[in-house]
Write a protein that holds these residues in place. Sequence first.
Motif, PDB file in Angstrom:
ATOM      1  N   GLY A 191       0.819  -1.210   0.000  1.00 58.55           N
ATOM      2  CA  GLY A 191       0.000   0.000   0.000  1.00 58.55           C
ATOM      3  C   GLY A 191       0.850   1.257   0.000  1.00 58.55           C
ATOM      4  O   GLY A 191       0.533   2.240  -0.668  1.00 58.55           O
ATOM      5  N   LEU A 192       1.955   1.240   0.768  1.00 56.34           N
ATOM      6  CA  LEU A 192       2.836   2.405   0.833  1.00 56.34           C
ATOM      7  C   LEU A 192       3.485   2.676  -0.521  1.00 56.34           C
ATOM      8  O   LEU A 192       3.517   3.815  -0.988  1.00 56.34           O
ATOM      9  CB  LEU A 192       3.927   2.186   1.887  1.00 56.34           C
ATOM     10  CG  LEU A 192       3.559   2.568   3.320  1.00 56.34           C
ATOM     11  CD1 LEU A 192       4.631   2.089   4.289  1.00 56.34           C
ATOM     12  CD2 LEU A 192       3.387   4.073   3.442  1.00 56.34           C
ATOM     13  N   VAL A 193       3.978   1.599  -1.159  1.00 53.84           N
ATOM     14  CA  VAL A 193       4.645   1.767  -2.456  1.00 53.84           C
ATOM     15  C   VAL A 193       3.651   2.324  -3.472  1.00 53.84           C
ATOM     16  O   VAL A 193       3.897   3.345  -4.130  1.00 53.84           O
ATOM     17  CB  VAL A 193       5.234   0.423  -2.937  1.00 53.84           C
ATOM     18  CG1 VAL A 193       5.725   0.542  -4.377  1.00 53.84           C
ATOM     19  CG2 VAL A 193       6.373  -0.016  -2.021  1.00 53.84           C
ATOM     20  N   VAL A 194       2.496   1.656  -3.573  1.00 53.99           N
ATOM     21  CA  VAL A 194       1.483   2.090  -4.538  1.00 53.99           C
ATOM     22  C   VAL A 194       0.977   3.489  -4.179  1.00 53.99           C
ATOM     23  O   VAL A 194       0.787   4.342  -5.052  1.00 53.99           O
ATOM     24  CB  VAL A 194       0.313   1.079  -4.581  1.00 53.99           C
ATOM     25  CG1 VAL A 194      -0.801   1.587  -5.483  1.00 53.99           C
ATOM     26  CG2 VAL A 194       0.802  -0.273  -5.060  1.00 53.99           C
ATOM     27  N   GLY A 195       0.779   3.717  -2.883  1.00 57.24           N
ATOM     28  CA  GLY A 195       0.228   4.995  -2.428  1.00 57.24           C
ATOM     29  C   GLY A 195       1.155   6.164  -2.729  1.00 57.24           C
ATOM     30  O   GLY A 195       0.698   7.222  -3.168  1.00 57.24           O
ATOM     31  N   VAL A 196       2.459   5.983  -2.475  1.00 59.62           N
ATOM     32  CA  VAL A 196       3.407   7.068  -2.747  1.00 59.62           C
ATOM     33  C   VAL A 196       3.454   7.356  -4.244  1.00 59.62           C
ATOM     34  O   VAL A 196       3.438   8.520  -4.676  1.00 59.62           O
ATOM     35  CB  VAL A 196       4.813   6.724  -2.195  1.00 59.62           C
ATOM     36  CG1 VAL A 196       5.853   7.709  -2.715  1.00 59.62           C
ATOM     37  CG2 VAL A 196       4.807   6.726  -0.679  1.00 59.62           C
ATOM     38  N   ILE A 197       3.449   6.282  -5.060  1.00 59.97           N
ATOM     39  CA  ILE A 197       3.462   6.476  -6.517  1.00 59.97           C
ATOM     40  C   ILE A 197       2.194   7.219  -6.951  1.00 59.97           C
ATOM     41  O   ILE A 197       2.241   8.176  -7.727  1.00 59.97           O
ATOM     42  CB  ILE A 197       3.581   5.121  -7.251  1.00 59.97           C
ATOM     43  CG1 ILE A 197       4.962   4.519  -6.978  1.00 59.97           C
ATOM     44  CG2 ILE A 197       3.346   5.295  -8.754  1.00 59.97           C
ATOM     45  CD1 ILE A 197       5.111   3.083  -7.449  1.00 59.97           C
ATOM     46  N   ALA A 198       1.047   6.800  -6.408  1.00 59.47           N
ATOM     47  CA  ALA A 198      -0.218   7.439  -6.791  1.00 59.47           C
ATOM     48  C   ALA A 198      -0.251   8.893  -6.331  1.00 59.47           C
ATOM     49  O   ALA A 198      -0.772   9.760  -7.041  1.00 59.47           O
ATOM     50  CB  ALA A 198      -1.394   6.668  -6.204  1.00 59.47           C
ATOM     51  N   ALA A 199       0.311   9.162  -5.143  1.00 58.35           N
ATOM     52  CA  ALA A 199       0.323  10.540  -4.646  1.00 58.35           C
ATOM     53  C   ALA A 199       1.156  11.421  -5.557  1.00 58.35           C
ATOM     54  O   ALA A 199       0.748  12.533  -5.910  1.00 58.35           O
ATOM     55  CB  ALA A 199       0.878  10.578  -3.220  1.00 58.35           C
ATOM     56  N   ILE A 200       2.338  10.923  -5.951  1.00 59.09           N
ATOM     57  CA  ILE A 200       3.194  11.698  -6.843  1.00 59.09           C
ATOM     58  C   ILE A 200       2.500  11.865  -8.196  1.00 59.09           C
ATOM     59  O   ILE A 200       2.553  12.929  -8.811  1.00 59.09           O
ATOM     60  CB  ILE A 200       4.578  11.031  -6.975  1.00 59.09           C
ATOM     61  CG1 ILE A 200       5.316  11.173  -5.637  1.00 59.09           C
ATOM     62  CG2 ILE A 200       5.398  11.657  -8.102  1.00 59.09           C
ATOM     63  CD1 ILE A 200       6.587  10.374  -5.529  1.00 59.09           C
TER      64      ILE A 200
END
Lengths: 254, 306
Positions: free
Chosen positions: B81-90
């Motif tokens: 979730g963190l990996v996907v979430g950071v990518i999605a946030a950027i």
Amino acid sequence: MSTPAVLARQVHKNFGPNHVLRGIDLEVAPGQVQVIVGPSGSGKSTFLRCINHLERIDAGRLYVDGELVGYREVHGKLHELRPQEVARQRVRTGMVFQHFNLFSHMTVTQNIIEAPRHVRGLSKSDAVTLAHDLLAQVGLADKADAYPAELSGGQQQRVAIARALAMEPKLMLFDEPTSALDPELVGDVLAVMRSLAEGGMTMVVVTHEMGFARDVGDALVVMADGRVVEQGPPREVLANPSTERAAKFLARVN
Amino acid sequence: MTAPATQPAEEVEAIRAVPVRHPGRTVAGVVLLLLIVWVAITVAGNEQFDFGAIPEYLFDPVVLSGVRLTIVLTVVSMVLGLVVGVIAAIGRLSENPVLRWVAGAYIWLFRGTPVLVQLVFWFNIGIVFPTVGISVPFTDISLVSVESNSVVTPVNAAILGLGLNSGAYIAEIVRGGITSVGRGQVEAAAALGLDPRRTMRRIVLPQAIPVAVPPLGNEFVSMLKYSALASVIAVQELLGSVETIYSVNLRTLELLVVASIWYLALTTLFSGLQSLLERRLSRGRTGIVTVRSSRFSLSRLWRWSA
């Protein structure tokens, strides 16, 4: 004649439908202290931010040290510079902001050495030595390890000046550097700016401090409604403004 | 020499007033206590409820393996979730409109549908995609291909479902953290000649992380509890493991109490760690930093927030 430190030719800037700068023509000679005053909304801060490309100009030409700001001109056509090239251009221009904008997660020393280390490529020890020299120069040698939140506004602004000087800029831009300060803290910051001017730094200062303009400025520019309405030696402009618009503004602030 | 007091010190009588009585409070308290005692007696006196089963199964090997799987599921899903979430946030903050749109669509889709639906969806993905692999897009050329059922095991489906779902929430948390860093910080960095990438890494993220930690901690605790949904797709995590036991011995409530004790223990533990971390971070942000030594990597981590 030497290359002007800043040369603006018919600079225009729009924010959406707002025509904020309507053809600014200005020249700052090396070593000169140019003070820009004017009512709020006159575009003086916007113009200052254009000088180091924090704002992109929409028409005209703006040169710093003979180099076009933010663009490259090839066969009469302008090409935008890449972010890295813009960053490189900004190195020679230091900027001091109204709200200091110190990096709040870093100590005073870390604030000052960040760019010299990673942009100028200084070693850490060289950068720290430089930082301590500059802090002594702005009278804050004892605050090297403090965090911004532990300093008064005046102290923060002096650190911000030291941080900008650490890049050894050829030109310093001041965007209302004392407007956010308590009255009793203004003097310390102005004193630092005055000694900087006496040391021969080229400066463009947007301010409301008429005393500073009169005593330190080599030239005074009055802006209103996105235009330069008057410019000349500060004492002359302050004593005998030749345009009605400048006279009206100066009468209100003096 | 101290100057003599203008008036001699006088003994002042302390006030001994009759306090205001609060009969309502007393009555409510007594009633509530009686109710609790009554409930306790009812529960304790219920011969259908086997209290002995709780200590008996609390450390049962099946239950313990469920606890382990719950922790693994939570941690791995959280990392995904963190990996996907950071990518999605950027992506959401990108200047590229396609990236912005795709990231927005991802968040909209995964926040807008129930986690349970997503879990069951991934679990059954093999029905419509019998094989998964790597192929050249828009052609029939397949480079690697394996059967879906061998890759999308129940545990993997659960990780995918929980991770992608929480990634959508984490994206918003991270975006909030990044946008909380004032524009002035970015402008100051730009004016010093720092390029955008270094500005993000050295100036923005170190200030965004302390802002994002409290909601991320909440997300972690939520994930611990949401992982129980994986029992629906035959994952033997904590809830699934007690289900297998009570489906045989029919001590349903006793075993749900066992599971609840473990969930409470885990959430209490992680909440404690979270508030510890937050206290360290907030201490830094007000500028009163006690840990200043740069010798230790841990203290350097705390100083990020100063």
